[in-house]
Design a protein around this motif. Structure first.
Motif, PDB file in Angstrom:
ATOM      1  N   LEU A   1     -49.836 -64.566 -41.510  1.00  0.00           N
ATOM      2  CA  LEU A   1     -50.338 -64.646 -40.139  1.00  0.00           C
ATOM      3  C   LEU A   1     -50.814 -63.275 -39.681  1.00  0.00           C
ATOM      4  O   LEU A   1     -50.055 -62.305 -39.659  1.00  0.00           O
ATOM      5  N   GLU A   2     -52.082 -63.192 -39.300  1.00  0.00           N
ATOM      6  CA  GLU A   2     -52.631 -61.946 -38.774  1.00  0.00           C
ATOM      7  C   GLU A   2     -52.214 -61.758 -37.327  1.00  0.00           C
ATOM      8  O   GLU A   2     -51.939 -62.725 -36.611  1.00  0.00           O
TER       9      GLU A   2
ATOM     10  N   LYS B   1     -53.864 -60.985 -34.643  1.00  0.00           N
ATOM     11  CA  LYS B   1     -54.741 -61.572 -33.633  1.00  0.00           C
ATOM     12  C   LYS B   1     -54.968 -63.064 -33.847  1.00  0.00           C
ATOM     13  O   LYS B   1     -55.657 -63.703 -33.059  1.00  0.00           O
ATOM     14  N   GLU B   2     -54.384 -63.623 -34.886  1.00  0.00           N
ATOM     15  CA  GLU B   2     -54.632 -65.016 -35.227  1.00  0.00           C
ATOM     16  C   GLU B   2     -53.921 -65.952 -34.234  1.00  0.00           C
ATOM     17  O   GLU B   2     -52.778 -65.704 -33.836  1.00  0.00           O
TER      18      GLU B   2
ATOM     19  N   LEU C   1     -51.755 -68.906 -33.027  1.00  0.00           N
ATOM     20  CA  LEU C   1     -50.631 -69.647 -33.601  1.00  0.00           C
ATOM     21  C   LEU C   1     -50.254 -70.770 -32.645  1.00  0.00           C
ATOM     22  O   LEU C   1     -49.971 -70.533 -31.473  1.00  0.00           O
TER      23      LEU C   1
ATOM     24  N   SER D   1     -56.419 -76.542 -36.232  1.00  0.00           N
ATOM     25  CA  SER D   1     -56.370 -75.505 -37.269  1.00  0.00           C
ATOM     26  C   SER D   1     -57.763 -75.185 -37.792  1.00  0.00           C
ATOM     27  O   SER D   1     -58.064 -74.048 -38.147  1.00  0.00           O
TER      28      SER D   1
ATOM     29  N   ALA E   1     -56.876 -71.852 -36.264  1.00  0.00           N
ATOM     30  CA  ALA E   1     -55.521 -71.442 -35.905  1.00  0.00           C
ATOM     31  C   ALA E   1     -54.572 -71.789 -37.040  1.00  0.00           C
ATOM     32  O   ALA E   1     -54.884 -72.621 -37.900  1.00  0.00           O
ATOM     33  N   LYS E   2     -53.422 -71.156 -37.021  1.00  0.00           N
ATOM     34  CA  LYS E   2     -52.338 -71.563 -37.911  1.00  0.00           C
ATOM     35  C   LYS E   2     -51.329 -72.369 -37.110  1.00  0.00           C
ATOM     36  O   LYS E   2     -51.161 -72.163 -35.908  1.00  0.00           O
TER      37      LYS E   2
ATOM     38  N   ARG F   1     -52.718 -73.311 -43.929  1.00  0.00           N
ATOM     39  CA  ARG F   1     -52.914 -73.306 -42.481  1.00  0.00           C
ATOM     40  C   ARG F   1     -51.610 -73.585 -41.727  1.00  0.00           C
ATOM     41  O   ARG F   1     -51.634 -73.682 -40.491  1.00  0.00           O
TER      42      ARG F   1
END
Length: 554
Positions: free
Chosen positions: A177-178, A180-181, A183, A210, A215-216, A240
């Motif tokens: 998970l980055e 800025k990603e 969630l 996703s 998104a994750k 994902r």
């Protein structure tokens, strides 16, 4: 010599959501009993909820399957509680066990909450009989009413444990998970099968969000619902999704706190996400919002179709007798996806006090000629506006109720401020004010959240990551109330507020601002610095003074 602490025992043994809904009571108790120690009694399985809570001084765990098993074990627990010498017992469970504890543990004062079981049963069994909706939070708070206590907060709130933060950072790094990603948390389980939305609908929501955002997906459950999690993961794709199965509450809290959105059936994780300030979508079927266990967060959204057979039971435990579960069938994935995207597209916001923060403090300003902008305030607003924040002013104007000024005069002053700032290229989305007297107990006077509700209704704003900047304790507490960050500026009444906070030896950490700044310009510079640090950049803090305050972050 320090005065003796006023010892308070709060009882709520289970379940997860019900315990979380008691937290506004903790706010009220700490505010009204400043020199107090609060001890919370709950079951062992909920360990991790209150260990980092500044309102709770100690937690005692009841183990009905262990050392406290049976009547002899309960008596052993009661003997131990009697050694604590409590002054007040607040029973927020009101079942047989808590009744015995309340009766047999000595205390100078004892109160308990009214479950209002009759109105709830009427909602289930006599649906045509119009019954006033019940609020569990309000019922909890009403238990304190006989002591003349008024509440300024009715929004549940939890605190995360710093010791788990390194583990959480490593957990997300290992799962790719980055920073800025986006969630999104999804909890597809529930205690009762009838409360579970169809799994294929969760499939659709998870896969669509996703891919579209992208998104994750953080999949949350206990071990009993592990197959649901694996089903969603296989459908969406392992790259994902992130599994969070049967984690200790202390760790789960930090994982959920990182989410930008949480989607859940009516369950404990739903209330946990909301109490952490995560915008939450709750899916209700066989239970009704009027039974009292709905979401309370300002950004939360509940999906409930209100079919004529709902509610069919108090807690959703009754098997469905219809040919189809219409209460769940009528909730479509497309609507959940649409609402999720709307929430995630909202704008970040800073809520600012007016007098003493942007303009010079003068009691009950009623004339345009009395308005003087504080040095640097316009520059400060330009800085935070340049960071992408929407700017909203929220102000208490009790001079209207006191007869000192009129609504028309306040509106004229506000319009003047808007126009003058607009000349400098500064756009204030709106100015909201409370016209009521402090004794009126209204919903809109800061630190209550009525003004924020109006802002959310009129503008697409997100509270996660929001700031509240002002010169009074009410601004600090408003920041806490919306689960945002608060900055106390030392202009206006700021110095007086600072001295009051620092001189109050009985004051709790939860009443302190996250930061202090000399003025609005320094506050803006600090917000800019925080943004740069989170985005990987760097900028020195505007002064050594604010760095010192940063170390005192609540």
């Amino acid at each position: 010599m320090q005065d003796k602490k006023y010892r308070i025992l709060v009882i709520r043994l289970s379940s997860l959501g019900d315990i979380i809904l008691t937290t506004p009571v903790l706010d009220v108790l700490k505010e009204n009993y400043r020199n107090s120690e609060i001890c919370f009694l709950s079951k062992q399985r909920y360990q991790g909820l209150f260990e980092s809570d500044p309102r709770v001084d100690s937690v005692i765990y009841f183990e009905p399957e262990g050392k406290d098993k049976g009547f002899s074990g309960l008596l052993r627990l009661i003997r131990g509680l009697n050694q604590k010498k409590f002054d007040l017992i607040v029973d927020l469970h009101s079942n047989l066990r808590s009744l015995l504890i309340r009766l047999l543990v000595r205390a100078g004062k004892k109160v308990h909450y009214n479950k209002k079981i009759i109105p709830r049963l009427l909602m289930v069994h006599l649906k045509r009989w119009k019954v006033k909706p019940v609020s569990t939070i309000d019922n909890y708070l009403e238990s304190l009413g006989e002591m003349g206590i008024k509440a300024w907060s009715r929004i549940p709130r939890l605190y995360s444990k710093n010791e788990n933060k390194i583990w959480v950072e490593n957990f997300f790094i290992e799962n790719g998970l980055e920073k800025k990603e986006i969630l999104i948390g999804i909890a597809p389980g529930a205690r009762w099968e009838t409360k579970k939305w169809e799994l294929d609908k969760f499939f659709s929501v998870a896969k669509s969000l996703s891919q579209d955002l992208p998104a994750k997906i953080l999949l949350v459950s206990d071990k009993d619902d592990q197959k649901l999690i694996e089903g969603i993961e296989n459908y969406v794709g392992k790259g994902r999704t992130i599994q969070a199965i049967d984690l200790p509450l202390g760790r789960l809290i930090l994982l959920v706190e990182r989410c930008d959105l949480f989607i859940s059936n009516d369950s404990g994780p739903m209330h946990l996400a909301s109490a952490l300030g995560v915008p939450t979508i709750g899916i209700f079927g066989p239970t009704s919002l009027g039974l009292g266990f709905s979401l309370s967060g300002l950004e939360d959204k509940v999906f409930w179709t209100g079919v004529e057979c709902s509610p069919c039971s108090l807690h959703g435990e009754k098997d469905c007798v219809k040919e189809s579960r219409y209460c769940m069938d009528n909730i479509k994935p497309e609507k959940i996806i649409e609402e999720a995207k709307r929430i995630l597209s909202a704008n970040k916001v800073i809520f600012l006090d007016r007098d003493g923060t942007i303009t010079e403090e003068k009691d009950f300003i009623s004339k345009v000629e009395e308005i003087k902008f504080l040095p640097g305030s316009e520059e400060a607003l330009k800085i935070v506006q340049g960071l992408g924040y929407k700017l909203v002013i929220v102000s208490n104007q009790s001079g209207i109720a006191r007869g000192i000024m009129t609504v028309e005069q306040v509106e004229k002053v506000n319009n003047f401020i808007l126009k003058e700032l607009a000349k400098e290229g500064i756009k204030i989305e709106a100015i909201y004010y409370c016209p009521h007297h402090p004794d009126e107990n209204c919903d809109c006077r800061k630190p209550r959240t009525g003004l924020i509700k109006r802002a959310l209704r009129d503008h697409q704003l997100k509270l996660k990551g929001a700031w509240v900047v002002g010169d009074k304790l009410s601004d600090v507490l408003l920041g806490k109330n919306i689960k945002g960050e608060s900055i106390l500026v030392l202009t206006g009444y700021g110095q007086e507020t600072k001295q009051k906070i620092e001189s109050d030896s009985n004051g709790s950490d939860w009443q302190k601002p996250n930061y202090m700044a000399k003025n609005l310009l320094e506050a803006a510079s600090f917000i800019e610095s925080e943004r740069l640090q989170k985005s990987g950049g760097s900028k020195p803090n505007s002064s050594a003074g604010i760095q010192e305050k940063r170390e005192r972050r609540a």
